[in-house]
Each structure stands twice: as structure tokens, then as C-alpha cells.
Design a protein around this motif. Sequence first.
Motif, PDB file in Angstrom:
ATOM      1  N   PHE A  86      -4.141   9.063 -40.517  1.00  0.00           N
ATOM      2  CA  PHE A  86      -3.069   8.226 -40.803  1.00  0.00           C
ATOM      3  C   PHE A  86      -2.046   8.548 -39.761  1.00  0.00           C
ATOM      4  O   PHE A  86      -1.260   9.523 -39.874  1.00  0.00           O
ATOM      5  CB  PHE A  86      -2.784   8.519 -42.289  1.00  0.00           C
ATOM      6  N   ASP A  87      -1.696   7.719 -38.852  1.00  0.00           N
ATOM      7  CA  ASP A  87      -1.010   8.090 -37.868  1.00  0.00           C
ATOM      8  C   ASP A  87      -0.575   6.538 -36.948  1.00  0.00           C
ATOM      9  O   ASP A  87      -1.111   5.612 -37.337  1.00  0.00           O
ATOM     10  CB  ASP A  87      -1.505   9.024 -36.908  1.00  0.00           C
ATOM     11  N   THR A  88       0.436   6.954 -36.174  1.00  0.00           N
ATOM     12  CA  THR A  88       0.576   5.694 -35.263  1.00  0.00           C
ATOM     13  C   THR A  88      -0.661   5.295 -34.463  1.00  0.00           C
ATOM     14  O   THR A  88      -1.325   6.201 -33.967  1.00  0.00           O
ATOM     15  CB  THR A  88       1.668   5.696 -34.426  1.00  0.00           C
ATOM     16  N   PRO A  89      -1.078   4.066 -33.919  1.00  0.00           N
ATOM     17  CA  PRO A  89      -2.190   3.812 -33.289  1.00  0.00           C
ATOM     18  C   PRO A  89      -2.061   4.403 -31.932  1.00  0.00           C
ATOM     19  O   PRO A  89      -3.089   5.191 -31.587  1.00  0.00           O
ATOM     20  CB  PRO A  89      -1.827   2.245 -32.675  1.00  0.00           C
ATOM     21  N   ALA A  90      -0.891   4.570 -31.115  1.00  0.00           N
ATOM     22  CA  ALA A  90      -1.013   5.486 -29.932  1.00  0.00           C
ATOM     23  C   ALA A  90      -1.118   7.064 -30.236  1.00  0.00           C
ATOM     24  O   ALA A  90      -1.912   7.713 -29.398  1.00  0.00           O
ATOM     25  CB  ALA A  90       0.347   5.252 -29.331  1.00  0.00           C
ATOM     26  N   ALA A  91      -0.854   7.492 -31.225  1.00  0.00           N
ATOM     27  CA  ALA A  91      -1.212   8.971 -31.710  1.00  0.00           C
ATOM     28  C   ALA A  91      -2.742   9.272 -31.875  1.00  0.00           C
ATOM     29  O   ALA A  91      -3.111   9.987 -31.402  1.00  0.00           O
ATOM     30  CB  ALA A  91      -0.053   9.380 -32.725  1.00  0.00           C
ATOM     31  N   LEU A  92      -3.056   8.360 -32.622  1.00  0.00           N
ATOM     32  CA  LEU A  92      -4.618   8.285 -33.058  1.00  0.00           C
ATOM     33  C   LEU A  92      -5.299   8.288 -31.793  1.00  0.00           C
ATOM     34  O   LEU A  92      -6.254   9.077 -31.726  1.00  0.00           O
ATOM     35  CB  LEU A  92      -5.091   7.246 -33.781  1.00  0.00           C
ATOM     36  N   VAL A  93      -4.900   7.627 -30.771  1.00  0.00           N
ATOM     37  CA  VAL A  93      -5.853   7.235 -29.553  1.00  0.00           C
ATOM     38  C   VAL A  93      -5.591   8.755 -28.761  1.00  0.00           C
ATOM     39  O   VAL A  93      -6.440   9.374 -28.160  1.00  0.00           O
ATOM     40  CB  VAL A  93      -5.443   6.109 -28.843  1.00  0.00           C
ATOM     41  N   ARG A  94      -4.254   9.100 -28.592  1.00  0.00           N
ATOM     42  CA  ARG A  94      -3.899  10.044 -27.836  1.00  0.00           C
ATOM     43  C   ARG A  94      -4.780  11.471 -28.402  1.00  0.00           C
ATOM     44  O   ARG A  94      -5.454  12.166 -27.649  1.00  0.00           O
ATOM     45  CB  ARG A  94      -2.442  10.370 -28.017  1.00  0.00           C
ATOM     46  N   GLY A  95      -4.590  11.667 -29.617  1.00  0.00           N
ATOM     47  CA  GLY A  95      -5.563  12.708 -30.274  1.00  0.00           C
ATOM     48  C   GLY A  95      -6.936  12.560 -30.065  1.00  0.00           C
ATOM     49  O   GLY A  95      -7.610  13.589 -30.129  1.00  0.00           O
ATOM     50  N   LEU A  96      -7.570  11.626 -29.624  1.00  0.00           N
ATOM     51  CA  LEU A  96      -8.939  11.325 -29.467  1.00  0.00           C
ATOM     52  C   LEU A  96      -9.312  12.318 -28.584  1.00  0.00           C
ATOM     53  O   LEU A  96     -10.653  12.974 -28.467  1.00  0.00           O
ATOM     54  CB  LEU A  96      -8.961   9.875 -29.181  1.00  0.00           C
ATOM     55  N   ASP A  97      -8.730  12.561 -27.402  1.00  0.00           N
ATOM     56  CA  ASP A  97      -9.015  13.406 -26.403  1.00  0.00           C
ATOM     57  C   ASP A  97     -10.407  12.818 -25.614  1.00  0.00           C
ATOM     58  O   ASP A  97     -11.151  13.579 -25.245  1.00  0.00           O
ATOM     59  CB  ASP A  97      -9.627  14.610 -26.722  1.00  0.00           C
ATOM     60  N   SER A  98     -10.219  11.398 -25.579  1.00  0.00           N
ATOM     61  CA  SER A  98     -11.370  10.851 -24.687  1.00  0.00           C
ATOM     62  C   SER A  98     -10.986  10.387 -23.307  1.00  0.00           C
ATOM     63  O   SER A  98      -9.842  10.409 -22.970  1.00  0.00           O
ATOM     64  CB  SER A  98     -11.652   9.607 -25.354  1.00  0.00           C
ATOM     65  N   PRO A  99     -11.806  10.533 -22.820  1.00  0.00           N
ATOM     66  CA  PRO A  99     -11.580  10.220 -21.181  1.00  0.00           C
ATOM     67  C   PRO A  99     -11.152   9.065 -20.777  1.00  0.00           C
ATOM     68  O   PRO A  99     -11.504   8.018 -21.687  1.00  0.00           O
ATOM     69  CB  PRO A  99     -13.114  10.560 -20.443  1.00  0.00           C
ATOM     70  N   THR A 100     -10.506   8.818 -19.695  1.00  0.00           N
ATOM     71  CA  THR A 100      -9.924   7.412 -19.258  1.00  0.00           C
ATOM     72  C   THR A 100     -10.854   6.936 -18.312  1.00  0.00           C
ATOM     73  O   THR A 100     -11.652   7.715 -17.590  1.00  0.00           O
ATOM     74  CB  THR A 100      -8.552   7.532 -18.550  1.00  0.00           C
ATOM     75  N   VAL A 111     -11.937   5.954 -31.740  1.00  0.00           N
ATOM     76  CA  VAL A 111     -11.273   7.113 -32.791  1.00  0.00           C
ATOM     77  C   VAL A 111     -12.295   6.971 -33.873  1.00  0.00           C
ATOM     78  O   VAL A 111     -12.623   7.909 -34.414  1.00  0.00           O
ATOM     79  CB  VAL A 111      -9.739   6.321 -33.101  1.00  0.00           C
ATOM     80  N   PHE A 112     -12.538   5.826 -34.404  1.00  0.00           N
ATOM     81  CA  PHE A 112     -13.368   5.534 -35.556  1.00  0.00           C
ATOM     82  C   PHE A 112     -14.789   6.288 -35.209  1.00  0.00           C
ATOM     83  O   PHE A 112     -15.339   6.966 -36.054  1.00  0.00           O
ATOM     84  CB  PHE A 112     -13.759   4.051 -35.801  1.00  0.00           C
ATOM     85  N   LEU A 113     -15.330   6.149 -34.077  1.00  0.00           N
ATOM     86  CA  LEU A 113     -16.564   6.723 -33.569  1.00  0.00           C
ATOM     87  C   LEU A 113     -16.368   8.071 -33.658  1.00  0.00           C
ATOM     88  O   LEU A 113     -17.239   8.813 -34.051  1.00  0.00           O
ATOM     89  CB  LEU A 113     -16.951   6.265 -31.937  1.00  0.00           C
ATOM     90  N   SER A 114     -15.340   8.613 -33.060  1.00  0.00           N
ATOM     91  CA  SER A 114     -15.360  10.162 -33.048  1.00  0.00           C
ATOM     92  C   SER A 114     -15.131  10.585 -34.424  1.00  0.00           C
ATOM     93  O   SER A 114     -15.470  11.961 -34.497  1.00  0.00           O
ATOM     94  CB  SER A 114     -14.088  10.596 -31.996  1.00  0.00           C
ATOM     95  N   LEU A 115     -14.359   9.694 -35.402  1.00  0.00           N
ATOM     96  CA  LEU A 115     -14.175  10.382 -36.517  1.00  0.00           C
ATOM     97  C   LEU A 115     -15.426  10.425 -37.588  1.00  0.00           C
ATOM     98  O   LEU A 115     -15.627  11.205 -38.356  1.00  0.00           O
ATOM     99  CB  LEU A 115     -13.133   9.639 -37.338  1.00  0.00           C
TER     100      LEU A 115
END
Lengths: 358, 299
Positions: free
Chosen positions: B211-225, B288-292
Motif C-alpha cells: 500500500f503506497d504511492t504508485p511511484a514508490a511501488l514501482v521504485r521499490g520494485l528494483d526492476s531494470p529500465t 509490481v504485481f508480477l514481482s509480488l
Amino acid sequence: MSAGRTSPFVALSRAIVLGFLRDKASVFFAIIFPLMFLVLFGGIFGSQGQSKVDLIQVGDVALVDELSPAARAAFDDTFEVSRLDDLDEAVEEVRKGDADVAIEMRGDVLVAHYTQTDPTKAAITQGALRAFVDGTNVAQSGQPPRFSLSTEQVEDDSLETIQYVTPGLLGWAVAMSAAFGAAATLQGWRQSKLMRRLQLAPVSTRTVVGARVAVTVGIALVQMAIFVGLGAAAFGLTLTGSWWMAIPLVVIGTLCFMSIGLLAGAITTTTEGAVNAANFMVLPMAFLSGSFFPLEGSPRWLQVVSQALPLRHLNDGMLDVMVRGQGPAAALLPMGILAAFAVVVTLVAARLFRWETS
Amino acid sequence: MAAISVHDVVKTYGSLRAVDGVSLEVGEGEFVGILGPNGAGKTTTLEIIEGLRRPDSGSVELLGEKVWPRNAGLLPRIGVQLQASSFFERLTAREQIHTFASLYSVPTAAADDWLERVGLVDKVDTRVEDLSGGQAQRLSIACALVHDPDVVFLDEPTAALDPQARRNLWDLLAGLNDSGRTVVLTTHYMDEAEVLCDRVAIMDAGRILQFDTPAALVRGLDSPTRITVAPGQLDVADARGLAGVSDADEAPDGVVLTTREPARVVATLAERDLLDGVRVQTGTLEDVFLSLTGREYRA
């Protein structure tokens, strides 16, 4: 009006009324459909019940022509008189069934040529003609008769079909629209989640249920007004003294059949299913409760079974106060039975009701 | 004070734990989304928060008050739009919202304002059955807001709408919390949650995963660009040698570089004058969903 406030009860009632009036099928089945039966029974079969004996008078028949005005009126009540000059032709008419009897004078003898096709009618014909002959003999003897007959009808006007069918068909119509209305509302509002939505609005359950009940009772009273009005205006329906007790009777009957509709709504999962279930309960009940034909001539077991059906009591109560001339108290027992049904069936429906349809 | 405070709520149906220990705090004026696939428990969670269902355990407070049992004092302060179009049958749009206005003892003029605000002025005399999906949702939202509630719950307001109608509705929804109103909506559209919500609760199998802001969720994802360079400007072997690039692949629309240092790679591309037609993709809520959950997101 656009800036005003309306009470929740009035607003809900208006919404339900508009929803009803704009649903052509509902209006048809609540008002038009039962009225079609009233017209059918009252107009077509009604004339059969009071049909007269078709009588052909051949040539001059002194006995008939010289009846006193009072006797003549009675004669015309019994016989539909037409005239023919040829006896053979008249007898042929009777043989073909176009007339019930042909009469001629042979000297002082009144000769009646009748048909035995309808034994009852044949007996009525012979009996009536004999009575007129005897009456004329007595009158001509100049002696006052020693015995006389006085008749008193038990019912107000039992002969006419309309007297019987109006209360029964009204009972059926009220039962049908109350049950359908409740069943469709319960299911429809559950399906659309409107019931949930109303739960989250600051209105009490009492207000919501009250509005639905008020509208259904209102529709029932309109049905009653139309039935009685049309019956009286078009088919000669005559109400007896305590007919007004039919109003509370219809109100309680409506509640009773709303509970049956709730039951139908509670045990089904779709609006169509709910309406079909209501129909399945009400239509056979209408047949067994004497809505379409008098129960007096039905088998004993049927009369006993029908006592278990609320519509039987609604019909009986309405017959008693609307056309049988009974006092207001006659409606009290049926009202009590209907109220008991309403309470029990509502409790059963409440137990079976599920918020979720899956 | 939090507008909504949910503490460890559990709801089971038979052996199914529809809501499995959900806790949630929503501040006043916040626009919060509950995002998840169908059957994740979003609607049940929402209905428990609204006070429609009683949780097996846990507690819910709305504007500082208990919602269960039915709290009549709270009802005028909350607005709800349920998943189905909960309308009175065969009424026109105007009659519909006037009826709801009366239920909340609100003058009908306020209802007319809402019809205007949701853009239904030329549909006021149309029966609800004849409204399009988008118009019906607008009316439904207007009916939920007619009494100007402090907290609004919208259960999948854009479900079953075509993409155009969905986007049209976003404009309306985005303004709902402007005046300090708290908004909670459920959705199974990632883009919707990303565009509309201050914070997003990602829900699956009865649990709130994050449960977080969309940006924080994606940032926390640690996925490559992923950086895509237009075709014909860079070959794959060359690309793999660039500083900061961890991998490179040939794709129909160019060469895709995978990196954890996007700024450095873009700077290198700029030096080589390769920025024409370049595309940069960071992680999405789908990632994010995939990683969770370890599975692809399917709405």
C-alpha cells in the motif's frame, strides 16, 4: 417543485408507483388481465345464468293474451315470447333447438310442444305453464285461494353470475398483483443491489417496506374500485349492506399475498424465477379457492383442502359482505386467518432470504 | 484523524478466506485505490468498510466511528456506488437522483447541480435503462455524491466501459477529492489506479500485498529500465559493450538495452547522438504485481 424537499417515504412511494405504471406487463396483469375475465364471466356466462325459456306462441292463445298485468309480467320474466302462425313451422323450430317450447290453443286446452333436450328446462317449462293455467282457473272461479305461497330469497340476488364472479376474480387479481409485486421487488432490488444501496442511505427499513406496502395496497384498492365500478355499471352488480368491510379485507389480503410474494422471492435467484414461483403459488390457488367457479358444486375433499388456502378465505369474506348480505362481522374471521398467514409466511420468507444469490 | 481505519479484518465464506487480515489507514482528503484481479476480495473489503457486511474479526472505523452495526449517524456522511447499477427501475435520470436526494433530505436543486456536473443535462428525461454504460455510471456516481458526503466509495466505477468512456470518466473522478473529500475506489485497471490514486493498495487472494504511492511501488520494485534505440543505429554486440548496460537484444522496433543505471546509459547515447526515436520504459504496476505474486497480472 424542483427546489423542494420530499420526505423519503413519499419519494420512495412515488418511485415505486412510477416504476409500476411504466411497466406495461405489470399493469396488464394487475388490471387488464383480471378485467378480461370479469368481462368474460360477467358478460358471456352471466347472460346464460338468467336465460329465459324461448316460447313460440302459435296464433291467438287466449290464456296468455288475457293474463292480468301482474301475471303477464311474471310470464315475461320466465318466457321469451315470439309469434308464428304456422304450427308445423313452430314445432320444427323447437325440434331444431331454436326454441324451447311452442304453445297453441285447442279449444280450452293449452297444448305445449316441448323438447326434452334439456330436461331441466323442459321441467321448468311444464311447471311454469301449469302454474299459469292453474292461476287463471283460480282467478276465473272468483273464489280467493285458500293457500298462498310467499317466497323469500336467501341471497340478495343469487341468480346472477356477476354477483359471484366479481368478488372471486377481485380476490385473484389482488392476490396476483400483491404477490408479483413483492416477489419482483425483492428479487429485482436484490439483483441490482438497490436494497444494499438503500441500506446505506439514512432511511429506516420501516420506511422502505412501508412505501412498498402502501403502493401495493393502493394498487389493490384501485383494482377493487375498477372491478366494482365496472361490475355495477356494465353487468348489474349489486353490492349488499356491509360491502365496505371488503376494503379492510382487501388490505389484509394484500399483506397476506405480499408475504407469499416475499417467499417466492426468497426461494428463487432471479426476478423471472420469483415471478414464476409467485404465479405457481397463486394460480392453482385461485382455481381451488373458487375464484373462477363456485366451490359449492365441487367435491367435498376440495372444499376441505381449500380451507387451507388464504385465497379461499379472502374470497369467502368478500362474497359474504359484498353480495351475500352478511353483516360486517362476517369479514372478521377471514381477516384474522389472512393476517395469521401473512405473519407466518413472512417469518418463513425472512428465514429463507439470502443476501447473496450465488 | 484518519478518515478510514481498518484493522486486521477477516471474512470467510465456507473455506474461502475472502478477506484475510486486511489493515488500512486512509487520511482525510486522500484518493485511494484498491487494485487487484477479479476475486481478490476488493468488493468484500469495500463492503465491510462501508458497514454492509460484518467482518468475522477485526474492526473498521470511519470518520472515528464504528460502522457495524448499521450506524445511522454515519450514513449521511458517506456516499456509495455499488458494483451493479443500483437504480429504481424505469425512472428517468432526473427522477432517479431526485429520489436519492429525498432519501438524504437534500433539496432537489442540489441534485440538478450534480446532473450538470456529471454531464447528463441532455439526458435528464432519459430512463436509466436507456442510458449508455458510461452515462449510467455517471448517474450512479452523481447519486452517490448528491448529499455531498465526506467519504465516497466507488466499486469498480469504470468496469465494463469501453476505453474512451473510461478515460472520460477519469476526468470526473480525478476532481472528486478536490474539496477535501476522501475517495476510495476499487479497480482492476492498473493504468486507472496509477492515474487517479494518491495511494494504491495492491490486493490478491484476500490480502493487501502493498500500500503506497504508485511511484514508490514501482521504485521499490528494483526492476531494470529498458531503453529502446531506433533500428539501424546500434548493433547488439556494440550495445552490450556500453557502460552501464547489463544486456541488449534485437527487437522489431530496435535494440533494447536493459540497465540499472538509466541516466548513465542515456548520457552515453546522447554523446553518440543516438537519442532520436529513443524510448525509455521503467517498471509498471504490472511488474509490481508480477514481482509480488509471481504471476502475470490478469484483470
